[in-house]
Write a protein that holds these residues in place. Sequence first.
Motif, short mmCIF file in Angstrom:
data_model
loop_
_atom_site.label_atom_id
_atom_site.label_comp_id
_atom_site.label_asym_id
_atom_site.label_seq_id
_atom_site.Cartn_x
_atom_site.Cartn_y
_atom_site.Cartn_z
N ASN A 176 4.49 14.65 -9.39
CA ASN A 176 5.12 15.87 -8.87
C ASN A 176 5.45 15.79 -7.38
O ASN A 176 5.85 16.78 -6.77
CB ASN A 176 4.27 17.10 -9.15
N ARG A 177 5.29 14.59 -6.79
CA ARG A 177 5.67 14.38 -5.39
C ARG A 177 6.81 13.38 -5.34
O ARG A 177 6.84 12.41 -6.10
CB ARG A 177 4.49 13.83 -4.58
N VAL A 178 7.75 13.59 -4.44
CA VAL A 178 8.86 12.65 -4.27
C VAL A 178 8.38 11.47 -3.42
O VAL A 178 7.82 11.66 -2.34
CB VAL A 178 10.05 13.33 -3.57
N SER A 180 9.60 7.94 -1.66
CA SER A 180 10.80 7.21 -1.22
C SER A 180 10.74 5.76 -1.67
O SER A 180 9.67 5.21 -1.95
CB SER A 180 10.92 7.27 0.31
N ARG A 181 11.90 5.11 -1.71
CA ARG A 181 11.95 3.69 -2.05
C ARG A 181 11.19 2.86 -1.03
O ARG A 181 10.50 1.90 -1.38
CB ARG A 181 13.41 3.23 -2.13
N ASP A 182 11.31 3.22 0.24
CA ASP A 182 10.59 2.47 1.27
C ASP A 182 9.08 2.59 1.08
O ASP A 182 8.33 1.62 1.27
CB ASP A 182 10.95 3.00 2.67
N ARG A 183 8.62 3.77 0.67
CA ARG A 183 7.19 3.96 0.43
C ARG A 183 6.73 3.13 -0.76
O ARG A 183 5.64 2.53 -0.74
CB ARG A 183 6.91 5.44 0.17
N LEU A 184 7.55 3.07 -1.80
CA LEU A 184 7.20 2.26 -2.96
C LEU A 184 7.15 0.78 -2.59
O LEU A 184 6.26 0.04 -3.04
CB LEU A 184 8.21 2.49 -4.09
N LEU A 185 8.10 0.32 -1.77
CA LEU A 185 8.07 -1.07 -1.32
C LEU A 185 6.78 -1.37 -0.57
O LEU A 185 6.17 -2.42 -0.75
CB LEU A 185 9.26 -1.35 -0.40
N GLU A 186 6.36 -0.44 0.24
CA GLU A 186 5.14 -0.64 1.04
C GLU A 186 3.88 -0.61 0.18
O GLU A 186 3.00 -1.47 0.32
CB GLU A 186 5.06 0.45 2.12
N ARG A 187 3.78 0.35 -0.74
CA ARG A 187 2.54 0.57 -1.48
C ARG A 187 2.43 -0.26 -2.75
O ARG A 187 1.33 -0.63 -3.15
CB ARG A 187 2.40 2.06 -1.83
N VAL A 188 3.55 -0.53 -3.42
CA VAL A 188 3.53 -1.27 -4.68
C VAL A 188 3.86 -2.74 -4.47
O VAL A 188 3.22 -3.62 -5.02
CB VAL A 188 4.49 -0.64 -5.71
N TRP A 189 4.88 -3.00 -3.64
CA TRP A 189 5.28 -4.38 -3.38
C TRP A 189 4.43 -5.01 -2.26
O TRP A 189 4.27 -6.21 -2.20
CB TRP A 189 6.75 -4.46 -2.98
N GLY A 190 3.94 -4.18 -1.35
CA GLY A 190 3.18 -4.71 -0.22
C GLY A 190 4.06 -5.12 0.94
O GLY A 190 3.62 -5.74 1.89
N TYR A 191 5.35 -4.74 0.89
CA TYR A 191 6.29 -5.11 1.94
C TYR A 191 6.64 -3.90 2.79
O TYR A 191 6.75 -2.79 2.29
CB TYR A 191 7.61 -5.65 1.36
N ASP A 192 6.85 -4.17 4.07
CA ASP A 192 7.30 -3.12 4.97
C ASP A 192 8.80 -3.24 5.16
O ASP A 192 9.29 -3.77 6.15
CB ASP A 192 6.58 -3.23 6.32
N ARG A 193 9.54 -2.82 4.13
CA ARG A 193 11.00 -2.79 4.14
C ARG A 193 11.62 -4.16 4.36
O ARG A 193 12.68 -4.29 4.96
CB ARG A 193 11.51 -1.82 5.22
N SER A 194 10.96 -5.21 3.88
CA SER A 194 11.48 -6.55 4.11
C SER A 194 12.35 -7.06 2.96
O SER A 194 12.89 -8.15 3.03
CB SER A 194 10.32 -7.54 4.34
N VAL A 222 18.06 12.38 -5.72
CA VAL A 222 19.18 11.76 -5.01
C VAL A 222 18.96 11.80 -3.50
O VAL A 222 18.66 12.86 -2.93
CB VAL A 222 20.50 12.46 -5.38
N GLY A 223 19.10 10.63 -2.88
CA GLY A 223 18.99 10.54 -1.44
C GLY A 223 17.56 10.46 -0.93
O GLY A 223 17.35 10.24 0.27
N LEU A 224 16.59 10.62 -1.83
CA LEU A 224 15.19 10.64 -1.40
C LEU A 224 14.34 9.56 -2.07
O LEU A 224 13.63 8.81 -1.41
CB LEU A 224 14.57 12.02 -1.64
N GLY A 225 14.37 9.48 -3.40
CA GLY A 225 13.54 8.50 -4.09
C GLY A 225 13.27 8.89 -5.53
O GLY A 225 14.18 9.34 -6.23
N TYR A 226 12.01 8.80 -5.95
CA TYR A 226 11.64 9.06 -7.33
C TYR A 226 10.42 9.99 -7.40
O TYR A 226 9.61 10.06 -6.47
CB TYR A 226 11.31 7.75 -8.06
N ARG A 227 10.31 10.68 -8.54
CA ARG A 227 9.18 11.60 -8.76
C ARG A 227 8.78 11.53 -10.22
O ARG A 227 9.62 11.59 -11.12
CB ARG A 227 9.59 13.03 -8.40
N PHE A 228 7.48 11.39 -10.46
CA PHE A 228 6.94 11.43 -11.81
C PHE A 228 6.46 12.85 -12.08
O PHE A 228 5.71 13.43 -11.31
CB PHE A 228 5.77 10.46 -11.97
#
Length: 234
Positions: A176-178, A180-194, A222-228
């Motif tokens: 229920n929280r949006v 961002s793609r950058d946040r997912l990259l950081e937390r799931v991929w372990g990358y800081d927007r690389s 749209v324009g923000l990211g994803y939400r479950f």
Amino acid sequence: MAKHRILIVEDERDIAGLIKHTLERNTDSEAEIVGSGDTALKAMTERPPDLLILDLNLPVLSGVEVCRIVKARSDLRQVPIIMLTARTSEDDRVSGLELGADDYITKPFSLRELTARVRAVLRRVADTADRPPAGVYRDAHLVADFDAVSVAVDGTSVRLTRREFELLHYLVQNKNRVISRDRLLERVWGYDRSIETRSVDVHVGRLRSKLRVSGRQIETVVGLGYRFVDEQAN
């Protein structure tokens, strides 16, 4: 502390040797080199590595076939994969990600960048191993047991790659929280927007498809990211 094991699958010995030397010097890891797809599968069966660095253009079995086989096997599908290839088109990169690869690096590549991405993957693997029990999520259609690494939709088991499972886990943790793609990259991929956020979109698309009716619970904002969202809220 035991070193991380990396399997480098590359038939160009000079490149493979340079990667091995660089990673063993700059990360807490030991690397093994094999030069063909069939040898890679044999080595992984005997002793699964912590990370697979996989060239696409290989003799006997291509890197694409190796990736497809690895992701179809229950004993290997959780091994993260970084693909190496001379192919540079977006379609090629997306195809690699759709096969289940965690990352995609094109030749010629920077050894510094490769090292940074390897470190990020190994850090994520270590963080996952040290993470406390995650519990069970259950709603009208979806049951995700994050402790047992098990996902089912309407009683039918769903096979996810490590990255897809961790993506679902993070989205559910923040339901229920949006995000961002950058946040997912950081937390799931372990990358800081690389890496390109296109990687996130590809993995979300694959996850939605595999979850079938429950895939609609992953909303695009749209324009923000994803939400479950909970199924009960639909």
